[in-house]
Structures are given as C-alpha cells and as structure tokens.
Design a protein around this motif. Structure first.
Motif, short mmCIF file in Angstrom:
data_model
loop_
_atom_site.label_atom_id
_atom_site.label_comp_id
_atom_site.label_asym_id
_atom_site.label_seq_id
_atom_site.Cartn_x
_atom_site.Cartn_y
_atom_site.Cartn_z
N PHE A 157 41.89 24.37 37.09
CA PHE A 157 40.65 24.81 36.45
C PHE A 157 39.82 25.65 37.43
N GLN A 158 40.50 26.40 38.31
CA GLN A 158 39.79 27.12 39.36
C GLN A 158 38.85 28.21 38.83
N GLU A 159 39.11 28.65 37.61
CA GLU A 159 38.20 29.64 37.01
C GLU A 159 36.80 29.09 36.89
N GLN A 160 36.71 27.78 36.64
CA GLN A 160 35.40 27.16 36.51
C GLN A 160 34.72 27.02 37.87
N GLN A 161 35.54 27.05 38.92
CA GLN A 161 35.00 26.76 40.25
C GLN A 161 34.63 28.01 41.03
N GLY A 162 34.79 29.18 40.41
CA GLY A 162 34.30 30.39 41.07
C GLY A 162 35.34 31.42 41.44
N LEU A 163 36.61 31.16 41.14
CA LEU A 163 37.65 32.11 41.56
C LEU A 163 37.76 33.24 40.54
N TYR A 164 36.88 34.22 40.68
CA TYR A 164 36.90 35.37 39.78
C TYR A 164 36.16 36.55 40.41
N GLY A 165 36.45 37.74 39.90
CA GLY A 165 35.77 38.94 40.36
C GLY A 165 36.14 40.10 39.47
N SER A 166 35.55 41.25 39.74
CA SER A 166 35.75 42.37 38.83
C SER A 166 36.67 43.44 39.41
N ILE A 167 37.25 44.22 38.51
CA ILE A 167 38.10 45.35 38.86
C ILE A 167 37.52 46.57 38.16
N VAL A 168 37.27 47.62 38.92
CA VAL A 168 36.81 48.88 38.32
C VAL A 168 37.82 49.95 38.71
N ILE A 169 38.38 50.61 37.71
CA ILE A 169 39.42 51.61 37.98
C ILE A 169 38.89 52.98 37.57
N ASP A 170 38.83 53.89 38.54
CA ASP A 170 38.41 55.25 38.24
C ASP A 170 39.56 56.01 37.63
N PRO A 171 39.28 56.79 36.58
CA PRO A 171 40.36 57.52 35.93
C PRO A 171 40.91 58.62 36.83
N ALA A 172 42.19 58.96 36.60
CA ALA A 172 42.82 60.02 37.38
C ALA A 172 42.17 61.36 37.05
N ASP A 173 41.86 61.55 35.77
CA ASP A 173 41.19 62.79 35.35
C ASP A 173 39.69 62.54 35.27
N ALA A 174 38.99 63.56 34.82
CA ALA A 174 37.53 63.42 34.71
C ALA A 174 37.20 62.28 33.74
N ASP A 175 36.18 61.52 34.09
CA ASP A 175 35.78 60.40 33.24
C ASP A 175 35.02 60.94 32.04
N PRO A 176 35.45 60.64 30.82
CA PRO A 176 34.70 61.12 29.66
C PRO A 176 33.32 60.50 29.56
N VAL A 177 33.14 59.39 30.28
CA VAL A 177 31.82 58.75 30.30
C VAL A 177 31.10 59.18 31.56
N THR A 178 30.00 59.87 31.40
CA THR A 178 29.28 60.29 32.60
C THR A 178 28.05 59.42 32.78
N SER A 179 27.77 59.16 34.04
CA SER A 179 26.58 58.37 34.35
C SER A 179 26.17 58.70 35.78
N ASP A 180 24.93 58.40 36.08
CA ASP A 180 24.42 58.67 37.43
C ASP A 180 24.52 57.44 38.31
N ARG A 181 24.68 56.33 37.68
CA ARG A 181 24.67 55.08 38.44
C ARG A 181 25.52 54.06 37.70
N ASP A 182 26.10 53.17 38.43
CA ASP A 182 27.14 52.31 37.89
C ASP A 182 26.91 50.90 38.43
N HIS A 183 26.67 49.94 37.55
CA HIS A 183 26.50 48.56 38.01
C HIS A 183 27.49 47.65 37.28
N VAL A 184 28.15 46.79 38.03
CA VAL A 184 28.94 45.73 37.40
C VAL A 184 28.00 44.57 37.09
#
Lengths: 638, 264
Positions: A157-184
């Motif tokens: 049950f380690q998911e309950q105990q804190g073993l997690y995090g995020s993955i952000v993958i930048d696209p190979a081509d231009a990102d169709p979503v544009t933004s000035d700032r990015d927060h997880v």
C-alpha cells in the motif's frame, strides 16, 4: 491558525452533522509547537517539487519523516520528497531510471499512463519480480508520447504512504498548447494511520470512516417534509437492500489530510504568475482513495488535455478528477488578484487548496465546500427513474439535463427485487453473449462477450446488460438492471451545480481528441465487464470474482475490442488499463479521446475501445487503493 | 499486531493460511507458456519467475468485539462478545456470554463455530457450545445458525442448539442501531429463547422460555470505543415462569446497566 468554518448551503443534510468533526487541515498548532524548546523540527516540503531533467535518473526509494498533522510519521518517498521529484522527459528520447530500494520491503515504480514494454511497467508479479530491499532495478524505455503523467508504487500500500510523483513530457514537435508558465498541481491524501490499519478497519466495519451516516434527525426532517408514508416509501428500497445513500467515499477526511503538492491546506501551496500570463496547470490526482472536484473561484479553466492527451479546448468552471486521472488546464488570471485552487473531495469531507497569486503576500479567500451528495435510485443502476413515485425529485432538479438517457430501453421498474430474471429479460430480439467472444482458443477468463452487431466505433454499446452467474454470490450486494450512460453525467454531487451555482462542469461527453481518430477500425468483439462488490463485507471484484480467484483476461495481439464497464456498485470507480489506451467512446467517432483511467459512475455504464497492440501481461484494475485487492484483472495479450 | 496478518507479510512469506488461495498454474503461468509471437520475447526480459503479486493473496484478519461489558444493578454484571479469524468466506468464530446477578454467575457459555458466507449479508455458522454450569453438570450442544444483517438493518443472530441428551433449544437475537448523531447511538435489542422440553435444573421451560430486551445509549468516542448506559429487562414466561415461582424467585427483572462497547 483559523480552521475554515464549513458551511453548507441548501444542503440536504442538516449542517450539524458536519460541525463537530472536520478533517485535519494541517498542523494547526504548528507555531506553538515550534516555540516549545526541544520540539522537533517539522517537515518542510519544498514550495514546489524538485524537477529532474535529462534522460538518466537515479531514484532512491526510502523512508522520510513527515509531519502533516502535528504528529510525526514515516512516509515512503522517492529521493526524500513527498511527492517525489517531477520527471521532465522529452518525447522521442529513451529514458533510463535506476530505482534503488532502501526500504525493508519490496518496492516498485509504475509509470502511470506510459505506453511501454510490459517488463518496464513496474507491476510486481506481472511485469517483473519487484525490487528487493537493497537492490537497484533499471527501467529503460523509449518515450513515445507527451503530456502530463505520473508514477507511483505498485507494491503493497505504498501509494498511500507517499511513493508518488509527476511526469511531464515535452512534445518532440511544437506544443499545440501554449502557455507562459507551467505548474504541476499534484493532489494526494495523507493519513497518520498505516494503510494496513485502514484496510483492516474497512474490512471489519465498511462504514468506519463515514461520518455522514443517516441519523434520526435526518429521518425526522424527511418526515416533516414529506410525511410518514412517502418517507417510508422513499427509504424502503434502501432499507430492504441494506444500502446507505450516504456511502460516497470509503475513506474520508475523518483520517485524511488532503495535500496539494505535498502541502496541507493550512500550509497553502502557492504558485506565482505575472500579469497577462497564460498559466498551464497540470492537475494530477495521485490519491489513494480520494476523488476531487476542482475549481478556481473567479477563473474560467480551459481544459486542454486529459490523461496527458491533448483535447479540443473546453472552457469550464469545475471538473471532477478521479484517482489517477490527469487534466491540464489553461487559466488567464487577472494580474491584480490572487486565486484559490480549490479541490474538494467528492464526499465533501475535506479539501486540498493552494493559491495562485501575482504576489506571495496576497492571498485569496477559501470557499466553503459545496453540499454533500446523497445517492439516488439511479446510482443503484435503476435507470433514470423518470416515473418513479418513490424518487426524491426535490433534491435532484439537475436530473432533467441528463441528455443521454435512453428511456426506451428501460423496462418494468416495479420489480426492484434483484433476481435471476434479469439475465433473461428482453431476450426476444437481442443478441446473445458468449463466454469467450469467439476466441475460446485463448482460454482464460470467461465473460460476457458480444460479437456481431456491435454498432460503430466511437458510439458506445447498445448490447443488453447481462449478469453472469458469478455475480450471484456472497461478494456482490447489487446488480445494475438499467445502468444509464455515464457520459453526460458530471457525477454525484455535481449534477445540480449548473442550476445551483451556474457553474459549467466538465463531463466525459465534452472531451474530444484534438487530432482526428487515427485507427478507424470497428471493434470485432465487446467485453461487458461488471464492477462488483459488497460494501458490508468490504469485498470488491469484477463479475463477482476477486482477483485471486480469477483467470487472466486473454486478448489477441492486433485485435480491436470494445470494453463496456457496468458499475454494479454505488461507488465511483476509476478503472485503469495498463499498457494500452482506453479510447473513450463519447459519441463522436471523428475525435475519440485516449485515456488511461476512466471514471465509472455509480450504477452506470461506459464504453471504450482498446487497440490490442502491446504483448505481455498487464494490470487492469480499480485505482482506489483498497479496492485493488479484488477489483483487479490480469490482461494477457498473446 | 495487525500487521502480522496483513499484506506485507503475505508478501514475504507464502500465504500458507490463505483460503481460496487459487491455483497459480492458471493465473501466474510460467512465462514460457506464451505463444512464441513477435515482440513477446523482448517484453519478457524481466518477467517474473515467482507469483508474488501483492494482490494475489487473501487477507486474513482477526476481529474481537466486546458488544457488552457492563455492570448491572444488584451486584450484577454481563459480558457478551465474539471473535473471528479468517478471510472473506471462511471464518472461525467464537462467541461468549457471561451473566452474573446478585454476585452469582447465572450463565456462562462459549461457542466455537465455523462460519461460511452464504449470501451477501448472511453467514451460516455451525459448531459447538459449551455451558459452564456452576451447580450442575456442564453441558455441550451442537449449534447451527445464521448470522447477518436483515433488511431494514437489523443485525440478527439465530441459532438452533441440540444437546448431548437430545435436548433442543432455539435462540433468536436482533439488534438495531439508531444514530441520534454521528456519535450518539441508541441501540434496542431483543433476545428470545425457546426450548423443546422442560428442565427444572436450568429453570427453562418448553416453548418460549424467556425474553430479554435491552436499550442502550452509547457515545462513540471513536467507532471502536463507546461507553454506554441503558436498561435491561428479562422475563421468564410459560413453564419457566412457573419454575421460578415454585422456587420463590421473581419472573422478571429490570436493571440499569453501564458498560463499554469496543472492538479491535
């Protein structure tokens, strides 16, 4: 520190039931604690999770002392942080992850939503042996997608105990979503109790954490409102079926403190922006058991991605995020004000919150939580109940806007008694199912498989609802007779938000893939899989069979199938298929969105297509952690 | 203590005790049973050689419940409790009832039962009951019963007893929980005892022999710790009442009680 007063407007439940015990919003006595000589320093997570870039990563799984409630506890973390570091990858590269286990127990990391070879998927017993204490396992796989994903343990049950995090993958081509700032924005639920204790308590008393059970006062109010006779009728089915209409979440704010990027509501995670900026917020629900409803009072959110996949932008005021789902939204805040990122749980027993502000000194008000939902007959799979006298219409004005209900197929509703007849109802002209879907040579699990007239890809299933004999055992307390479509349903507790608050709430029907559907093939067979359980015994299963009694679900490499999930329970289940996309059938074949986790509303059904394009053994399960021991299947692609 | 029985140990030690522990040759087949297909080999480099999936073991738990541990008026006391060990379907149950009045033990029994889930809300239970009789010979009974949750949320426990000497008895118990608030719970309960024969020694009579009714108001500090107070009413009827009158005893008794309900 002031604990937010929880007030409910127009609530169906008297407000008294909430006033006594609210959830822990953080170590409220923190300041006082620090003044005591010798008091131990409190865990101070970083303001934002650390971001690691590149294509080789060394990750250490170990124990970390934390203190979210005023009591010190031990978390299981990656690189000593909760959540673990943000892993920033680039599409097209190959990543190498050396994961070292410094725990006394086995561990593993599953890369949730990643399309990768099955031996890199990180599920002990299916993909590999797990990582033994002291060992290092090297994951290496090509990154063939972009967007927002996450990782977590698939051990114990380690998911309950804190073993997690995020993955952000930048696209190979231009990102169709544009933004000035990015927060997880990573949401999770923390308990000072050990997950094994939580699970044991649920097995011994299923409603242990439910502090909104129906009381004599509720009954009295109902009698005053409707009279004895109608109240008796309204309560009748619940009483006969021994079900509670207040059973929304198994584990609640009674034990949980809800975290945003590892910060308690009191600690108030804060993100900055500058005037005129477009801000991309990547919401990830990394909870063990908590489904959240997210809004930012004063801001419209434009949803641009779901489960990492770009979608046609849709502007909403509020959206529900199931456990393990991710949503990316764009907001364009006004430079003069601060805003609260507000994530209340589905049962309104607590919330996570943070602040989006141009100035760290500027704060925003924390809104009250909305009214707590109460389940209806519809959530028991009794259909839309348009003509039901016993239905409680008074609280559910929103039911009129459920556009997707096919009333014509709902037969006689007077027979509430759940009998074997349901299997035979309407057999006159409807197609019959087979137990292996025309592929008996594959062996494995039997199920309700339809072949032949399946309708078109993207339009969902019209196949009759059939309950296998295995659903008629002690482990199943309910079977949906007339499940409604979950597509247009924002979900319990959100259905009336349009009328009540004027908020536009996202539904699955709003999600259209940004680019046209690539695979235009029709499904050749359809599996109707039932999500089943028994709340009193706290047992969960699929088709009434628990994982440890089940055979694998066999699929043939190269085929395209449809899976229709029928929810025969009153809980909302996030169902996650590893290794292959769940192509959600939203009624539009041109822009079928791809998801890795699909929320199945209580007493409803939903369909998706699966392109069986990945050999190996994959996990397929409910992502509510304490449902996983039973509501789980191995999917084997040969 | 609970950890010893839950998942993490199931991981490190083979769950020898796990019932319903299914045949791994089916679900966790050796990897070489994969058809030799393109791409399959590449995926199997790290494939597991031992079926140790965390979810692949039934969780065995122990629950001890003290329904009533109470002091009664007139130097009386009572204990009613149970303990079970097992998994979802099969459990080993123990039930005990001890009653004291005016400083003397009136009733002391222990049941050991095998319990099997037979429907969503009911378990079939069978086993033995031993009555510890302070004044006469102790007695053994065979037990078969149904325990579970009836419609309208009545907790019911019914059992048929057959004694060594051919005596028979039937016990029906029902309990309801009315939540006044999330913490204050009012709990009425009723127990009926029937016998197949008269027995002067134990003071029981053929047919309905005695009725016990209780009403207890508890406060749940936590769901697991709830002190209560209440009232308990016992009445002998029919032949049992005659036996009591013959012995110069009263046929009914009402007492105030104070006690604790707890489970772990």
């Amino acid at each position: 520190m002031k604990r937010p007063e929880i007030k409910k407007k127009n609530t169906a439940i008297p407000s008294k039931s909430l006033s006594r015990r609210t959830f822990v919003t953080g170590a409220a006595a923190g300041a006082a604690l620090l003044a005591v000589p010798g008091a131990r320093a409190r865990y101070r997570p970083q303001a934002a999770p650390q971001t690691l870039r590149g294509n080789v990563f060394d990750l250490q799984v170990g124990y970390t002392p934390v203190n979210f409630t005023g009591r010190e506890r031990t978390a299981v973390t990656v690189n000593g942080a909760l959540p673990g570091p943000v892993l920033r990858w680039r599409e097209g590269e190959t990543v190498t992850l050396n994961v070292t286990n410094k725990l006394a127990h086995d561990t593993s990391i599953h890369w949730h939503g990643m399309i990768l070879p099955s031996d890199m998927d990180g599920v002990p017993g299916l993909s590999f042996n797990g990582i033994r204490p002291g060992e290092t396992f090297t994951y290496r796989f090509p990154v063939r997608q972009s967007g927002t994903y996450w990782y977590h343990s698939h051990s114990d049950f380690q998911e309950q105990q804190g073993l997690y995090g995020s993955i952000v993958i930048d696209p190979a081509d231009a990102d169709p979503v544009t933004s000035d700032r990015d927060h997880v924005v990573f949401l999770s639920d923390w308990s000072d109790e050990s997950p094994h204790d939580i699970y044991a308590k649920l097995k011994k008393e299923g409603h242990y954490y439910n502090r909104r059970r129906r009381t004599a006062g509720d009954l009295w109010n109902e009698i005053r409102e409707k009279g004895v006779a109608r109240t008796w009728n309204d309560r009748k089915m619940w009483n006969e079926m021994r079900m509670s209409d207040r059973d929304i979440s198994d584990v609640t704010g009674y034990t949980y403190t809800f975290l945003m990027n590892g910060q308690t509501p009191d600690a108030n995670w804060t993100a900055l922006f500058r005037q005129g900026e477009k801000v991309r917020l990547r919401f990830i629900n990394g909870s063990a058991m908590s489904i959240f409803d997210i809004r930012i009072p004063g801001l419209k959110m434009t949803v641009v991605a779901s489960d990492g996949q770009n979608i046609e932008p849709v502007s909403v005021d509020e959206f529900r995020i199931g456990v393990a789902e991710t949503y990316d939204v764009i907001v364009e805040p006004d430079g003069d004000s601060a805003y609260t990122l507000f994530a209340q749980t589905i049962d309104r027993s607590g919330y996570a919150r943070g602040t989006l502000t141009p100035d760290p000194a500027m704060g925003a008000a924390v809104p009250d939580m909305d009214h707590a939902p109460v389940l209806t007959h519809r959530d028991m799979g009794m259909g839309a109940m348009s003509g039901m006298g016993s239905m409680d219409h008074s609280r559910h004005g929103a039911m009129k806007n459920m556009g997707d209900m096919d009333h014509s197929q709902h037969g006689d509703m007077s027979n509430m008694e759940d009998t074997d007849h349901s299997r035979h109802s309407g057999t006159g002209s409807t197609p019959a199912y087979t137990l292996h879907g025309g592929r008996p040579e594959l062996g494995g699990m039997q199920g309700v498989w339809y072949t032949g007239n399946l309708g078109h890809a993207g339009h969902g299933s019209d196949s009759p609802i059939a309950h296998l004999p295995s659903e008629y055992g002690y482990g199943v307390d309910m079977r949906s007779q007339m499940p409604t479509s979950g597509l247009h349903d924002p979900g319990i507790g959100l259905r009336d938000h349009k009328q009540r608050y004027g908020r536009r709430v996202l539904t699955y029907a709003d999600i259209r893939n940004l680019t046209p559907t690539i695979d235009r093939r029709e499904p050749t067979r359809e599996l109707q899989l039932h999500l089943t359980g028994n709340m009193e015994r706290y047992m969960w299963s699929m088709d009434g069979i628990k994982f440890n009694d089940a055979e694998p679900l066999m699929l043939k490499y190269g085929e395209r199938i449809r899976i229709t999930l029928v929810n025969d329970t009153m809980m909302t289940h996030p169902i996650h298929l590893h290794g292959m996309w769940s192509e959600l059938e939203t009624g539009d074949a041109e822009a079928i969105p791809r998801k890795h986790t699909v929320l199945v509303q209580p007493g409803s059904k939903i369909s998706y297509l699966v392109n069986v394009d990945a050999y190996g053994r994959w996990a397929y399960h409910c992502h509510l952690l304490y449902h996983m021991p039973g509501m789980f299947r191995e999917v084997r692609v040969v | 203590m609970k950890k010893t029985i839950i998942l993490c140990t199931a991981l490190t030690a083979p769950a020898v005790l796990a019932q319903g522990h299914h045949d791994h040759t089916q679900t966790a087949a050796p990897v070489n049973t994969y058809p030799a297909t393109r791409g399959a080999g590449q995926n199997l480099e790290h494939a597991p050689d031992a079926p140790d999936h965390v979810m692949d073991h039934e969780v065995l738990l122990t629950k001890v419940t003290i329904d009533q541990l109470e002091a009664r008026e007139d130097d009386g006391a009572a204990l009613e409790g149970s303990a079970w060990f097992g998994g979802d379907r099969d459990k080993l149950w123990f039930k005990t009832e001890v009653e004291r009045a005016e400083g003397e033990t009136e009733k002391k029994e222990l049941q050991a039962l095998y319990s099997r889930a037979i429907s969503p809300y009911f378990d079939l239970q069978a086993g033995v009951r031993h009555d510890f009789e302070p004044e006469s010979d102790s007695r053994n009974w065979a037990v078969v019963g149904l325990n579970g949750l009836a419609p309208y949320f009545f907790e019911v426990d019914s059992a048929l007893f057959v004694g060594e000497d051919g005596d028979s008895a039937l016990r029906l118990e029902a309990e309801y929980e009315l939540l006044l608030t999330q913490q204050w719970v009012l709990s009425p309960e009723l127990e009926l005892n029937f016998f197949g024969q008269n027995n002067r020694e134990t003071g029981t009579g053929s047919g309905l022999s005695d009725i016990e009714a209780g009403l207890r108001l508890r406060y749940e500090f936590t769901p697991q710790f709830a002190p209560y107070f209440g009232i308990n009413y016992e009445k002998k009827v029919g032949n049992a009442a005659d036996f009591a009158r013959d012995d110069g005893e009263s046929t009914s008794e009402t007492t105030w009680v104070v006690g604790l309900r707890t489970w772990f």
